[in-house]
Design an enzyme around this catalytic site. Structure first.
Site, PDB file in Angstrom:
ATOM      1  N   GLU A  46      46.866  61.439  53.297  1.00  0.00           N
ATOM      2  CA  GLU A  46      47.549  62.858  53.405  1.00  0.00           C
ATOM      3  C   GLU A  46      47.865  63.361  52.077  1.00  0.00           C
ATOM      4  O   GLU A  46      47.631  64.533  51.888  1.00  0.00           O
ATOM      5  CB  GLU A  46      48.475  62.937  54.420  1.00  0.00           C
ATOM      6  N   GLU A  47      48.635  62.419  51.441  1.00  0.00           N
ATOM      7  CA  GLU A  47      49.295  62.991  50.178  1.00  0.00           C
ATOM      8  C   GLU A  47      47.767  63.578  49.193  1.00  0.00           C
ATOM      9  O   GLU A  47      48.036  64.307  48.642  1.00  0.00           O
ATOM     10  CB  GLU A  47      49.630  61.827  49.518  1.00  0.00           C
ATOM     11  N   GLY A  48      46.808  62.798  49.251  1.00  0.00           N
ATOM     12  CA  GLY A  48      45.666  63.225  48.304  1.00  0.00           C
ATOM     13  C   GLY A  48      45.015  64.412  48.847  1.00  0.00           C
ATOM     14  O   GLY A  48      44.723  65.378  48.115  1.00  0.00           O
ATOM     15  N   ARG A  52      56.377  53.798  50.820  1.00  0.00           N
ATOM     16  CA  ARG A  52      55.314  52.904  51.165  1.00  0.00           C
ATOM     17  C   ARG A  52      55.717  51.593  50.860  1.00  0.00           C
ATOM     18  O   ARG A  52      55.456  50.631  51.703  1.00  0.00           O
ATOM     19  CB  ARG A  52      54.050  53.478  51.009  1.00  0.00           C
TER      20      ARG A  52
END
Length: 435
Positions: A165-167, A127
């Site tokens: 999304e990662e979280g 990112r």
């Protein structure tokens, strides 16, 4: 009738009798049988800011309420730094993945490899690279896609995950492994546990940190609102990712702030993220968050992962930070790569959790610092795979007719006798006719 004709007639009669007996045995006590479900495999690359890992998963094809019961088969750590470090050598990013892909090809059965979904998810390191130079970020993704595409798998793309999304995928992993989403009951079937306490998830990486939980109030910002349906149950989550507040990036900000301290009277606090939704307070919304990744590794080194009181944690951290560097090197010769970071990262974690997320001495002991649960690594990849199984059609169990082994063996034996008797009759008839 001559003796030869009688012999042939006898053999034909034996053929008929054995055939009838074989037929009777083949239909006696026949039962409907469902074969065990086949096993599906999936591969997920976690391309983090400091390193990349490949996780190999499997699940039964029949699934439970449209979601698979997924287990981790193996994890392979890719040599070298994260793929964002290959900005000036994109081909090197792709080449670094091949040893782990070779390992996966030895684990996934050859006949199933071409139907094995394979993904690469890049997180905060990429990112940041995309913000700094989007062209280089695309080149790195293109090279890793090219490398994975050379293997006989169902490659479905390499992309940069959203922070939410990662979280949220990490939240799914935590609660799945701790059996708050689905559990095998005493009735020997998978069920949604009615009284299970759903946990929150705290993730600390190198370049970002995530906080995810199931709120009791509406989430105002759509960018932090996430919805999932797992095992027939709906979940609405709050998930916020703070880019540049992972431990490596936070330390860089801290050093920059220290350099600016002498020339600036007003400095934004570098040690905790701003913008947390004010009407949501962590303490009142969930009681037992699970803190993993960087949270665990630093506190595990300091032996602080056993739910010690906040007072004991503060005392231990202060005591460690006051020790002489020469003494630390002598005491921990095997930890030299990260030894210089443990003091500053420990203080950063305390600042993040206390000042940033508003934990206090009453709620601190509820935090669970964990690396694994149920012998499985905690991270976003398992949650990603679980959610993916919702989109992979379930396979119906194969229906066959089953016999008892003894009856089946008898039917086969009489069938063989019938064939032998018939062949002998034909042979004798032809032989005597020729004579």
């Amino acid at each position: 009738m001559g003796s030869k004709a009688k012999a042939i007639a006898g053999l034909l009669a034996a053929t008929c009798v054995c055939s009838i007996i074989a037929l009777i045995l083949s239909v006696v006590n026949v039962k409907d049988v469902f074969l065990p479900p086949s096993t599906k495999y999936g591969l997920v690359f976690d391309a983090g800011s400091t390193h990349t890992s490949l996780y190999i998963y499997r699940w039964r094809a029949d699934k439970e309420n449209d979601t698979g019961i997924v287990s981790q088969v193996e994890a392979c750590s890719v040599s070298g730094p994260g793929i964002s470090s290959y900005a000036d050598d994109p081909a090197g990013a792709g080449a670094s993945l091949k040893p782990c892909l070779d390992r996966a090809m030895k684990i996934v059965p050859a006949e199933q490899q071409r139907e094995t979904p394979t993904y690469l998810g890049a997180t905060a390191g990429m990112r940041l690279l995309r913000e700094e130079n989007s062209t280089k970020a695309e080149q790195v993704l293109a090279e890793v896609s090219k490398a994975i595409g050379e293997y006989p798998v169902d490659f479905r793309g390499a992309r940069i995950l959203l922070g939410s999304e990662e979280g949220s995928f990490g939240w799914i992993t935590v609660n799945y492994l701790l059996e708050t989403l689905v559990k095998f009951s005493f009735a020997e079937k998978w069920e949604h546990p009615q009284d299970a306490e759903v946990l929150g998830a705290l993730d600390l990486g190198g370049a970002s940190t995530q906080i995810t939980f199931q709120p009791g109030v509406p989430v105002e910002d759509r960018n932090t609102s996430v919805f999932f349906r797992l095992y027939g149950t709906n979940y609405s989550l709050y998930s916020h990712s703070y880019l540049c507040y992972g431990q490596s990036q936070a330390l860089k900000m801290l050093l920059a702030a220290l350099h600016q301290a002498s020339s600036s009277a007003q400095i934004i606090h570098p040690c905790y993220p701003q913008g947390y939704q004010e009407n949501i307070t962590v303490a009142e919304l969930y009681d037992s968050p699970c803190a993993f990744a960087g949270f665990y590794y630093t506190f595990n080194f300091l032996n602080l992962t056993h739910q010690q009181s906040l007072s004991e944690v503060n005392t231990t951290v202060l005591s460690f930070c006051r020790r002489n560097w020469t003494e630390l090197v002598q005491s921990f010769p095997k930890n030299l790569n990260y030894l210089h970071t443990y003091c500053s990262v420990a203080f950063y974690i305390l600042t993040l959790l206390l000042d940033g997320y508003k934990f206090n001495e009453h709620t601190w002991s509820n935090i669970h610092f964990s690396r694994q649960a149920a012998n499985t690594d905690i991270g976003w990849t398992l949650g990603f795979m679980l959610n993916l199984t919702n989109m992979i059609p379930a396979e119906a169990l194969q229906h066959v007719k089953g016999h008892q082994p003894g009856l089946w063996a008898g039917a086969v034996s009489f069938l063989v006798l019938a064939v032998v008797a018939g062949l002998v009759a034909v042979f004798l008839h032809c032989f005597w006719k020729t004579k």
